[in-house]
Design a protein around this motif. Structure first.
Motif, PDB file in Angstrom:
ATOM      1  N   GLU A 112       1.563   6.934  -6.815  1.00  0.00           N
ATOM      2  CA  GLU A 112       0.261   7.742  -7.034  1.00  0.00           C
ATOM      3  C   GLU A 112       0.864   9.171  -6.960  1.00  0.00           C
ATOM      4  OE1 GLU A 112      -3.923   7.856  -5.702  1.00  0.00           O
ATOM      5  OE2 GLU A 112      -3.218   5.997  -6.143  1.00  0.00           O
ATOM      6  N   VAL A 113       1.471   9.311  -6.122  1.00  0.00           N
ATOM      7  CA  VAL A 113       1.851  10.927  -5.573  1.00  0.00           C
ATOM      8  C   VAL A 113       3.204  11.279  -6.321  1.00  0.00           C
ATOM      9  CG1 VAL A 113       2.643  12.540  -3.851  1.00  0.00           C
ATOM     10  CG2 VAL A 113       0.758  10.776  -3.385  1.00  0.00           C
ATOM     11  N   SER A 114       4.240  10.416  -6.459  1.00  0.00           N
ATOM     12  CA  SER A 114       5.419  10.982  -6.978  1.00  0.00           C
ATOM     13  C   SER A 114       5.387  10.688  -8.679  1.00  0.00           C
ATOM     14  CB  SER A 114       6.434  10.265  -6.447  1.00  0.00           C
ATOM     15  OG  SER A 114       6.542   8.836  -6.506  1.00  0.00           O
TER      16      SER A 114
ATOM     17  N   ASP B 194       0.148   4.333 -12.725  1.00  0.00           N
ATOM     18  CA  ASP B 194      -0.134   4.154 -11.566  1.00  0.00           C
ATOM     19  C   ASP B 194      -1.298   5.050 -10.745  1.00  0.00           C
ATOM     20  OD1 ASP B 194       2.523   2.931 -11.320  1.00  0.00           O
ATOM     21  OD2 ASP B 194       3.542   4.885 -11.718  1.00  0.00           O
TER      22      ASP B 194
ATOM     23  N   ALA C 148      -1.854   8.245 -10.967  1.00  0.00           N
ATOM     24  CA  ALA C 148      -1.731   9.599 -10.376  1.00  0.00           C
ATOM     25  C   ALA C 148      -2.605  10.490 -11.582  1.00  0.00           C
ATOM     26  CB  ALA C 148      -0.255   9.947 -10.848  1.00  0.00           C
TER      27      ALA C 148
ATOM     28  N   THR D 256       0.970  -1.309  -0.007  1.00  0.00           N
ATOM     29  CA  THR D 256      -0.106   0.212   0.002  1.00  0.00           C
ATOM     30  C   THR D 256       0.802   1.219   0.163  1.00  0.00           C
ATOM     31  OG1 THR D 256      -1.744  -1.095   1.307  1.00  0.00           O
ATOM     32  CG2 THR D 256      -1.775   1.182   1.147  1.00  0.00           C
ATOM     33  N   GLY D 257       2.017   1.230   0.685  1.00  0.00           N
ATOM     34  CA  GLY D 257       2.953   2.306   0.798  1.00  0.00           C
ATOM     35  C   GLY D 257       3.610   2.647  -0.546  1.00  0.00           C
ATOM     36  N   GLN D 258       3.886   1.571  -1.369  1.00  0.00           N
ATOM     37  CA  GLN D 258       4.752   1.503  -2.663  1.00  0.00           C
ATOM     38  C   GLN D 258       3.399   2.326  -3.652  1.00  0.00           C
ATOM     39  OE1 GLN D 258       6.102  -2.278  -3.118  1.00  0.00           O
ATOM     40  NE2 GLN D 258       7.749  -1.860  -1.955  1.00  0.00           N
ATOM     41  N   GLU D 259       2.195   1.576  -3.515  1.00  0.00           N
ATOM     42  CA  GLU D 259       1.217   2.174  -4.564  1.00  0.00           C
ATOM     43  C   GLU D 259       1.001   3.683  -4.402  1.00  0.00           C
ATOM     44  OE1 GLU D 259      -2.125  -0.346  -4.200  1.00  0.00           O
ATOM     45  OE2 GLU D 259      -0.862  -2.118  -4.825  1.00  0.00           O
ATOM     46  N   SER D 260       0.932   4.003  -2.954  1.00  0.00           N
ATOM     47  CA  SER D 260       0.625   5.442  -2.445  1.00  0.00           C
ATOM     48  C   SER D 260       1.692   6.250  -3.213  1.00  0.00           C
ATOM     49  CB  SER D 260       0.417   5.690  -1.107  1.00  0.00           C
ATOM     50  OG  SER D 260      -0.814   5.101  -0.775  1.00  0.00           O
ATOM     51  N   THR D 261       2.893   6.054  -2.898  1.00  0.00           N
ATOM     52  CA  THR D 261       4.166   6.715  -3.227  1.00  0.00           C
ATOM     53  C   THR D 261       4.282   6.887  -4.695  1.00  0.00           C
ATOM     54  OG1 THR D 261       5.262   5.890  -1.455  1.00  0.00           O
ATOM     55  CG2 THR D 261       6.674   6.946  -3.101  1.00  0.00           C
TER      56      THR D 261
END
Length: 184
Positions: free
Chosen positions: A57-59, A160, A162, A50-55
């Motif tokens: 999506e944001v970056s 991703d 974003a 989840t952290g990798q997906e969120s990162t």
């Protein structure tokens, strides 16, 4: 004739029962600890994913530098070319996998990244911050051409997840010939 058990004999029998109960409780504790460790491992894996997906999506974003419309013979904008590059710290993005959510004055359309080109490359992947790509949105295929004074909202959605929003505003007067480019 009958012999009664002494206190010493009775203690041994109670001790064996207690030992069996102790071993059973230790086994239950070991099984419970195994379940807890396994559950903690699964939760850690899910949290990392989840952290990798969120990162991502944001970056992993795009920056839109310019949006230029091309006039048709009726004085309307029939195509829009957007020049994009990678956002700071972004991983490579394949423009061929983007989806464009177009919301015009009279219609709404989802467009897959079909008409995409990356400067200096045969492919559609933006590799680093110096790469520039062109996303061409042909309005007559999916929506009505933009008229003078119209506005439209475009959201580019990367693979991703974003989302990059861009607003297009057509000048109120369009003086030009067919094929001429107008900055939006």
């Amino acid at each position: 004739m009958f012999k009664t058990a002494s206190d010493e004999d009775r203690r041994a029998q109670v001790g064996i029962g207690t030992l069996i109960m102790f071993v059973a409780m230790v086994l239950i504790a070991v099984v419970a600890a195994g379940v807890l460790v396994n559950t903690a491992g699964v939760l850690q894996s899910q949290a990392e994913a989840t952290g990798q997906e969120s990162t991502a999506e944001v970056s992993n974003t795009l920056e839109v530098y310019t949006s230029v419309g091309t006039l048709d013979e009726n004085g309307h904008i029939e195509t829009v070319d957007m020049t994009v590059s990678l956002g700071p710290g972004s991983n490579p993005i394949d423009l061929g996998n983007i989806v464009i959510d177009y919301l015009g004055p009279n219609d709404h359309a989802y467009v897959k990244g079909e008409h995409v080109a990356v400067d200096g490359s045969e492919g559609t992947v933006l590799e680093d911050g110096s790469d520039r790509g062109t996303i061409t949105l042909e309005l007559e295929e999916k929506a009505q051409p933009l008229e003078p004074g119209d506005g439209a909202a475009i959201t580019i959605i990367t693979n991703d997840g974003a989302q990059i929003s861009q607003e297009l505003i057509v000048p109120t007067t369009l003086d030009g010939e067919a094929g001429e480019k107008i900055r939006l």
